[in-house]
Design a protein around this motif. Structure first.
Motif, PDB file in Angstrom:
ATOM      1  N   ALA A   5       0.848  -1.208   0.000  1.00 24.18           N
ATOM      2  CA  ALA A   5       0.000   0.000   0.000  1.00 24.18           C
ATOM      3  C   ALA A   5       0.881   1.254   0.000  1.00 24.18           C
ATOM      4  O   ALA A   5       0.633   2.209  -0.739  1.00 24.18           O
ATOM      5  CB  ALA A   5      -0.913  -0.008   1.215  1.00 24.18           C
ATOM      6  N   ARG A   6       1.961   1.201   0.816  1.00 26.47           N
ATOM      7  CA  ARG A   6       2.865   2.366   0.867  1.00 26.47           C
ATOM      8  C   ARG A   6       3.496   2.581  -0.500  1.00 26.47           C
ATOM      9  O   ARG A   6       3.623   3.712  -0.979  1.00 26.47           O
ATOM     10  CB  ARG A   6       3.946   2.137   1.932  1.00 26.47           C
ATOM     11  N   ALA A   7       3.852   1.497  -1.151  1.00 27.11           N
ATOM     12  CA  ALA A   7       4.471   1.613  -2.489  1.00 27.11           C
ATOM     13  C   ALA A   7       3.498   2.247  -3.488  1.00 27.11           C
ATOM     14  O   ALA A   7       3.916   2.856  -4.476  1.00 27.11           O
ATOM     15  CB  ALA A   7       4.887   0.232  -2.972  1.00 27.11           C
ATOM     16  N   LEU A   8       2.194   2.130  -3.182  1.00 27.28           N
ATOM     17  CA  LEU A   8       1.193   2.735  -4.084  1.00 27.28           C
ATOM     18  C   LEU A   8       0.754   4.110  -3.588  1.00 27.28           C
ATOM     19  O   LEU A   8      -0.195   4.696  -4.090  1.00 27.28           O
ATOM     20  CB  LEU A   8      -0.015   1.796  -4.196  1.00 27.28           C
ATOM     21  N   GLY A   9       1.435   4.610  -2.531  1.00 25.93           N
ATOM     22  CA  GLY A   9       1.181   5.980  -2.097  1.00 25.93           C
ATOM     23  C   GLY A   9       0.199   6.126  -0.969  1.00 25.93           C
ATOM     24  O   GLY A   9      -0.212   7.251  -0.647  1.00 25.93           O
ATOM     25  N   THR A  10      -0.193   5.016  -0.353  1.00 21.83           N
ATOM     26  CA  THR A  10      -1.173   5.109   0.739  1.00 21.83           C
ATOM     27  C   THR A  10      -0.600   4.502   2.019  1.00 21.83           C
ATOM     28  O   THR A  10      -0.211   3.332   2.039  1.00 21.83           O
ATOM     29  CB  THR A  10      -2.477   4.365   0.367  1.00 21.83           C
ATOM     30  N   GLU A  11      -0.525   5.323   3.071  1.00 19.42           N
ATOM     31  CA  GLU A  11      -0.054   4.856   4.375  1.00 19.42           C
ATOM     32  C   GLU A  11      -1.228   4.224   5.121  1.00 19.42           C
ATOM     33  O   GLU A  11      -2.299   4.824   5.225  1.00 19.42           O
ATOM     34  CB  GLU A  11       0.468   6.035   5.203  1.00 19.42           C
ATOM     35  N   LEU A  12      -1.031   3.016   5.620  1.00 19.01           N
ATOM     36  CA  LEU A  12      -2.087   2.331   6.362  1.00 19.01           C
ATOM     37  C   LEU A  12      -1.897   2.518   7.861  1.00 19.01           C
ATOM     38  O   LEU A  12      -0.823   2.236   8.384  1.00 19.01           O
ATOM     39  CB  LEU A  12      -2.061   0.826   6.072  1.00 19.01           C
ATOM     40  N   ASP A  13      -2.912   2.977   8.542  1.00 12.43           N
ATOM     41  CA  ASP A  13      -2.936   2.933  10.002  1.00 12.43           C
ATOM     42  C   ASP A  13      -3.810   1.753  10.383  1.00 12.43           C
ATOM     43  O   ASP A  13      -4.940   1.627   9.880  1.00 12.43           O
ATOM     44  CB  ASP A  13      -3.548   4.219  10.580  1.00 12.43           C
ATOM     45  N   VAL A  14      -3.310   0.880  11.256  1.00 12.08           N
ATOM     46  CA  VAL A  14      -4.055  -0.331  11.613  1.00 12.08           C
ATOM     47  C   VAL A  14      -4.574  -0.197  13.044  1.00 12.08           C
ATOM     48  O   VAL A  14      -3.797   0.063  13.965  1.00 12.08           O
ATOM     49  CB  VAL A  14      -3.152  -1.572  11.492  1.00 12.08           C
ATOM     50  N   VAL A  15      -5.868  -0.313  13.216  1.00 18.08           N
ATOM     51  CA  VAL A  15      -6.478  -0.192  14.552  1.00 18.08           C
ATOM     52  C   VAL A  15      -7.457  -1.344  14.764  1.00 18.08           C
ATOM     53  O   VAL A  15      -8.052  -1.847  13.792  1.00 18.08           O
ATOM     54  CB  VAL A  15      -7.226   1.147  14.716  1.00 18.08           C
ATOM     55  N   PRO A  16      -7.653  -1.781  16.000  1.00 17.73           N
ATOM     56  CA  PRO A  16      -8.608  -2.872  16.257  1.00 17.73           C
ATOM     57  C   PRO A  16     -10.060  -2.412  16.124  1.00 17.73           C
ATOM     58  O   PRO A  16     -10.941  -3.137  15.692  1.00 17.73           O
ATOM     59  CB  PRO A  16      -8.310  -3.298  17.696  1.00 17.73           C
ATOM     60  N   ASP A  17     -10.276  -1.128  16.491  1.00 18.56           N
ATOM     61  CA  ASP A  17     -11.650  -0.605  16.409  1.00 18.56           C
ATOM     62  C   ASP A  17     -11.550   0.929  16.350  1.00 18.56           C
ATOM     63  O   ASP A  17     -10.455   1.485  16.307  1.00 18.56           O
ATOM     64  CB  ASP A  17     -12.455  -1.020  17.650  1.00 18.56           C
ATOM     65  N   LEU A  18     -12.692   1.564  16.362  1.00 24.83           N
ATOM     66  CA  LEU A  18     -12.713   3.030  16.249  1.00 24.83           C
ATOM     67  C   LEU A  18     -13.322   3.629  17.510  1.00 24.83           C
ATOM     68  O   LEU A  18     -14.122   4.579  17.461  1.00 24.83           O
ATOM     69  CB  LEU A  18     -13.502   3.447  15.006  1.00 24.83           C
ATOM     70  N   THR A  19     -12.913   3.062  18.656  1.00 22.87           N
ATOM     71  CA  THR A  19     -13.397   3.628  19.932  1.00 22.87           C
ATOM     72  C   THR A  19     -12.218   4.289  20.634  1.00 22.87           C
ATOM     73  O   THR A  19     -11.077   4.216  20.178  1.00 22.87           O
ATOM     74  CB  THR A  19     -13.930   2.477  20.832  1.00 22.87           C
ATOM     75  N   GLY A  20     -12.529   4.984  21.723  1.00 23.93           N
ATOM     76  CA  GLY A  20     -11.469   5.656  22.496  1.00 23.93           C
ATOM     77  C   GLY A  20     -10.709   6.642  21.623  1.00 23.93           C
ATOM     78  O   GLY A  20     -11.302   7.384  20.837  1.00 23.93           O
ATOM     79  N   GLU A  21      -9.382   6.586  21.723  1.00 20.75           N
ATOM     80  CA  GLU A  21      -8.570   7.532  20.947  1.00 20.75           C
ATOM     81  C   GLU A  21      -8.757   7.307  19.441  1.00 20.75           C
ATOM     82  O   GLU A  21      -8.669   8.227  18.634  1.00 20.75           O
ATOM     83  CB  GLU A  21      -7.090   7.368  21.306  1.00 20.75           C
ATOM     84  N   ASN A  22      -9.025   6.051  19.072  1.00 25.85           N
ATOM     85  CA  ASN A  22      -9.157   5.751  17.640  1.00 25.85           C
ATOM     86  C   ASN A  22     -10.398   6.383  17.013  1.00 25.85           C
ATOM     87  O   ASN A  22     -10.525   6.443  15.797  1.00 25.85           O
ATOM     88  CB  ASN A  22      -9.199   4.236  17.420  1.00 25.85           C
TER      89      ASN A  22
END
Ligand SMILES: Nc1ccn([C@@H]2O[C@H](COP(=O)(O)OP(=O)(O)OP(=O)(O)O)[C@@H](O)[C@H]2O)c(=O)n1
Ligand SMILES: O=P(O)(O)OC[C@@H](O)[C@@H](O)[C@@H](O)CO
Length: 447
Positions: free
Chosen positions: A305-322
């Motif tokens: 993905a980075r090689a295609l110009g997109t940085e991936l952030d990996v998270v378990p869920d979208l609660t709390g700080e996420n």
């Protein structure tokens, strides 16, 4: 770019396309609110955006400032770039009378603040003059109270402007009375004879291209327009010249970044679209749902993905700080073990709606469905069921300006085949994020 040629998206300046307000396409812009100012100024600054032209040199019917990119008119990007600057108190957009309603609709749809539109004139100088006069009336019965100390003037068709340079121009204008952006000349300037032959060429190193933004103390630019001639109004193109000629104010010239270019020709629209698409596809948030398989897939995806110009952030869920991703990210990848569990992606879609960030651009949600076997998941019936689930979900999401795409991934014990599948997921996701094509919404693509 949505222009007057056949496109899969709405026409250029199409007021009917559903869209939402928001920021310029980068990780911070989605909040829609001005970003914490890196700097501040201790005097009032207002902006005049001349947008009253017809854009003849683009060859399009619709004025270039109203041509849309990813569902948003060019002028709205420019307005947003200024709205994000906390020390700018007000923005006057100067539009041709026939575009007043269109401009009001853009302000409403994209929830622009600090903005009001005033009628333009037959030439750029007349439009800018109208904007300056409008600023002078902001104080109501006490005009002087509403007047800014400094006015920034910026062509509405120069969407790529950053706060640091605006700060330099505004502070230089306050100190010197006038300040302007310059760039090195690309071509040599020559003078021609009436017969069309070379008379002489100018020494390029001694000259610069005058760009935007420019800044003036309100008094200087107001007085310059009071004193300038009809010929200035009819044929002039340089506000800095008016300040020198009619107020004796010699503008401070500051070299600006190359991003200050003006959209003039059709090719410039394509260039602007490419820059905007780059900006909106720089990152994506991969939601694993706590699944070890998902985390493994996300880890395998990061490099391609980075090689295609997109940085991936990996998270378990979208609660709390996420949860902050819901307010600032434009692209999401939701992992599910298979199609029969749409709950995760339904929860993501609901959270995006609840965040009410009214995205600047269509948000992208890619639903990655993992199946354990090398075979198609459970045969035709199951494939039809999977297709029906994502079709229904994507139809509802589209109404909220969220583009839902599906990728089906089959776990393979053959490591080479698995690596090929992972690369394919990265390639497909990268194209979906960058192009945001309505044609692929609700499709279940095979990796
Ligand atoms: N009567 C006018 C003419 C131009 N402009 C604005 O001034 C900026 C720079 O002008 P230009 O690039 O020349 O725009 P157009 O005049 O629209 O382009 P063209 O000359 O190709 O018609 C643009 O934002 C344009 O909308 C304006 O406010 N009023
Ligand atoms: O001349 P045009 O109307 O195409 O564009 C205006 C530009 O000339 C102007 O933005 C800068 O040169 C600074 O004055």
């Amino acid at each position: 770019m949505e222009g007057n040629h056949a496109t899969t998206q709405s026409g250029c300046g199409d007021p009917d396309r559903p869209a939402h307000p928001g920021g310029f396409p980068n990780r911070d812009a989605g909040k829609g609110d001005p970003q914490p100012a890196g700097r501040d100024v201790d005097f009032p600054v207002s902006v005049v955006l001349p947008a009253g032209g017809t854009g003849e040199r683009t060859g399009l019917q619709t004025p270039k400032q109203f041509c849309s990119f990813l569902g948003r008119p060019l002028i709205s990007y420019t307005i947003q770039a200024f709205e994000r600057v906390s020390w700018i108190q007000s923005i006057v957009v100067v539009v041709a009378r026939e575009n007043t309603d269109l401009m009001a609709d853009i302000v409403r749809r994209f929830r622009h603040r600090k903005v009001r539109a005033v009628p333009g004139g037959s030439t750029r100088h007349r439009s800018i003059r109208n904007g300056i006069l409008a600023l002078g009336e902001e104080g109501g019965e006490r005009p002087a109270a509403g007047r800014p100390k400094v006015v920034l003037i910026h062509d509405a068709v120069r969407p790529f402007v950053d706060e640091d340079f605006l700060y330099e121009i505004a502070t230089a204008a306050k100190e010197h009375g006038a300040a302007g952006a310059i760039r090195p000349l690309v071509s040599t300037v020559i003078a021609t004879t009436p017969e069309g032959y070379l008379d002489h060429s100018l020494e390029r190193g001694k000259y610069r291209a005058s760009e935007m933004p420019q800044g003036f103390t309100y008094d200087v630019i107001h007085r310059a327009y009071q004193r300038c001639s009809q010929s200035d109004f009819d044929f002039g193109t340089e506000c800095l010249h008016l300040a020198l000629q009619y107020c004796g104010t010699n503008a401070k010239l500051i070299q600006g970044p190359p991003t200050l270019w003006k959209v003039t020709y059709k090719r410039d629209l394509a260039a602007a679209e490419s820059i905007i698409k780059d900006a909106v596809s720089r990152s994506a948030c991969f939601v694993t749902g706590g699944s070890a398989r998902a985390a493994a897939l996300a880890g395998a995806l990061q490099e391609p993905a980075r090689a295609l110009g997109t940085e991936l952030d990996v998270v378990p869920d979208l609660t709390g700080e996420n949860a902050s991703y819901l307010l600032k990210e434009w692209n999401f990848i939701q992992f599910s073990v298979d199609h029969s569990r749409p709950a995760e992606v339904e929860a993501l879609l609901a959270a995006l709606e609840a965040a009410d960030r009214a995205p600047l651009h269509p948000l992208v949600v890619i639903w990655v469905q993992w199946s354990d076997s090398d075979e198609l998941l459970g045969g035709r019936a199951a494939a039809a069921a999977a297709a029906a689930v994502i079709t229904d979900l994507s139809s509802a999401a589209k109404l909220r300006n969220i583009l839902l795409y599906g990728i089906q991934l089959h776990q393979s014990k053959d490591s080479e085949r698995w690596e090929r599948s992972v690369s394919k997921v990265a390639e497909i996701a990268s194209v979906l994020i960058r192009e945001r094509s309505p044609a692929l919404v609700g499709q279940l693509l095979q990796a």
